[in-house]
Design a protein around this motif. Sequence first.
Motif, mmCIF file in Angstrom:
data_model
loop_
_atom_site.group_PDB
_atom_site.id
_atom_site.type_symbol
_atom_site.label_atom_id
_atom_site.label_comp_id
_atom_site.label_asym_id
_atom_site.label_seq_id
_atom_site.Cartn_x
_atom_site.Cartn_y
_atom_site.Cartn_z
ATOM 1 N N ASP A 83 -2.462 6.246 7.203
ATOM 2 C CA ASP A 83 -2.103 4.825 7.164
ATOM 3 C C ASP A 83 -2.690 4.122 8.382
ATOM 4 O O ASP A 83 -2.726 4.685 9.470
ATOM 5 C CB ASP A 83 -0.578 4.677 7.158
ATOM 6 N N GLU A 84 -3.105 2.897 8.176
ATOM 7 C CA GLU A 84 -3.649 2.077 9.269
ATOM 8 C C GLU A 84 -4.660 2.878 10.070
ATOM 9 O O GLU A 84 -4.581 2.981 11.299
ATOM 10 C CB GLU A 84 -2.503 1.617 10.186
ATOM 11 N N LYS A 117 0.823 -1.206 0.000
ATOM 12 C CA LYS A 117 0.000 0.000 0.000
ATOM 13 C C LYS A 117 0.861 1.262 0.000
ATOM 14 O O LYS A 117 0.497 2.268 -0.585
ATOM 15 C CB LYS A 117 -0.931 0.008 1.233
ATOM 16 N N THR A 118 2.018 1.170 0.670
ATOM 17 C CA THR A 118 2.839 2.372 0.850
ATOM 18 C C THR A 118 3.222 3.008 -0.480
ATOM 19 O O THR A 118 3.118 4.221 -0.659
ATOM 20 C CB THR A 118 4.118 2.027 1.630
#
Length: 698
Positions: free
Chosen positions: A403-404, A308-309
């Motif tokens: 993120d997350e 995803k990064t």
Amino acid sequence: MTSTGTLQRLKGLGPATAKLFEKLGISTLTDLLHYYPRTYQDRRPDEKPNDYNSNSLTVFKGRVLRTQEIPARSVLIFKAFLENEQGRQIECTWFKKRSFGRFRFDPFGPMKKDFKLNAEVWVIGRQEDRNNFFGNKITVEEYYPAADPLSALHAGRLTPIYSLTEGLTNKQFRLFMHEALQTEALQTEPEILPPALLAKRKLLGSTQALRGIHFPAGLAELDAAKARLAYEEFLLLATAWGIKRTQTKILEKGYSYEIKRTLLTPLRQNLGFQFTNSQKHVINEIFRDLQSPRPMNRLLQGDVGSGKTVVALCAMLLAAENGYQAALMAPTEILAEQHFITFEKMLKALGVKTAILTSSTKAAAKRKILKELQDGTIQIIVGTHSLIQEDVKFANLRLAVIDEQHRFGVRQRAQLKEKTAKLDLLTMTATPIPRTLALAFYGDLEVSTLTELPPGRQPIQTEAATEKLAFMRVTDEVAKGRQAYIVYPLIEESEKISAKAVSEEFEKLKTVFPQFRLAMLHGQMTQEEKEAVMADFAAHKTDILIATPVIEVGIDVKNATVMVIENAERFGLASLHQLRGRVGRGEHASYCILVAEHAGSIAKERVDIICRTCDGFKIGERDMQLRGPGEILGTRQSGELEFKAGDFFKDRDILTWAIEDRDELLTQDPALVQPAHRLFKQRLIQLYEKNWHLIDLS
Ligand code: ADP
Ligand code: MG
């Protein structure tokens, strides 16, 4: 709406009881009517005589044959012998503490009136001698004289059981509910569902449904009542989200992106790997959003390690190409740090100016960063929620990546929503929401999914085993030149106590693995210490990392092939899956070993699931079933997804109806101005203006 006053008009409901009701969140008659039973007891008379079931309730209606009082040393005993129409007899017993002295009150006085010879009485209780198949002695929990017409509320039927608070009994509560159902309030309780939908789905009217959920005549009526009320809840929430989505669509962001490729092409050339097809697809979806006149609100879900990064990085570089700033926010400092290192590595050659800001950034450095954010020097900033603090001002921030996102606290998320309302927003999660659910309910959110892992990944062999076996695997792998993690759970949610526990384990483990280089990582260490430990581990200067779950997200060391999770029974499914995702990142076969003791049944099931599957989507779905959707989508506190009648999983058909009808309704009457929709809209406003600041229904 009905006022508190009307609630107190119920017979016997004085200020003290009203206080108790308040505790349950009931302050109006409408609240009361919508306070549904937690469950039902089947108190229909036992069909077969002598069919005593050792655990379940005995429900018996019979005439009093005789009664008996037995004074014992410290208790008084009262017995009643009953016989029913089939000639079956039972013996009921009550005990009362004996009071001494001049006090002459007869504790069984009121009962004697109810148990006169030949009187007919319902008794509900449990068998005293559970092992005696022919036993007929009952410890009575409740009884009701059959001559009292109100006894029909409590016995001889599916009887509602409510979750109550101390000071209120179910018997009392049923009487209040019965009265509420008699009052004119119910007659004036508006039917909020549009008649057309009721007819289309053949649903009960609201009055009938309320009667049916509280005092169902049978299972069929109960099911019909639940269906109607579940549909109502689903339709309300789905419509609220639908309206929110339309409103976001109306908003224009007033800037746009052009794909210039000045940074994106060099990135691709320097990457060292090819994008997976799934990554390409998702990057295109994101770019399309960014180029559209409306702000992006997209959720990127992809399993641990799906990459995803780099997808987020592409979006951020597109912003940078267009002279905009982009921010990536991570839930922990360690993760922010990891991202920063990755970005620096990938972006140095491209000449993109990046920085990191967390709560442990030193004052002088912070001043410089703040200045460079404000004058636009910094193009891409990585950080924790420090990024959304008051003193952080941007020259032209356009894109926020979170993120997350599920790891942020509820308050932080609310803050994030507010701060990013007019930005292009990309949220990322590895705890996927089942697709149907996400599409159905996050009406205001587009969803992208990474469906494949980068090539060459090997499935991680997962097993539950003893610590001894786990350590043997660690020894094997480290001897081969690999590295390992040993993770201990957060103790009592406290990083401080956990840090201490980990420090103690660390000392012990030094003697277990004297030949290897051990390091320790926990949340109480300073940022510099954490960075140093991570850098050493990444550079293979240490072999085994002993840690708290601070390493759950983001750690990316390809040479690490063993993850040992101690006290695995204490971790939730999502955490276990995340932790396992820390290994299996390179070309070597990897292992995850769960060391679990004294696991309860749910904990066992969690461990089983993790051992059986590596599919984050399956795990996510099961997790949602075990914990409930509100917990996972982070809406538990706001109550948004706490359905009272509906069940996200069992009532999927009804859910599908609600989504379909919502879409039709909003196409037909987007602002809900037609007379047939007036009451429905009123209810929406009532429900969502308080606990959902984002929806503007005016
Ligand atoms: P997650 O989706 O869990 O955040 P990451 O973005 O951390 O996953 O990616 C995991 C690892 O996979 C990183 O080391 C990353 O560089 C690598 N990676 C990402 N995409 C690819 C790809 N297409 N091919 C090979 N490796 C990739
Ligand atoms: Mg990640």
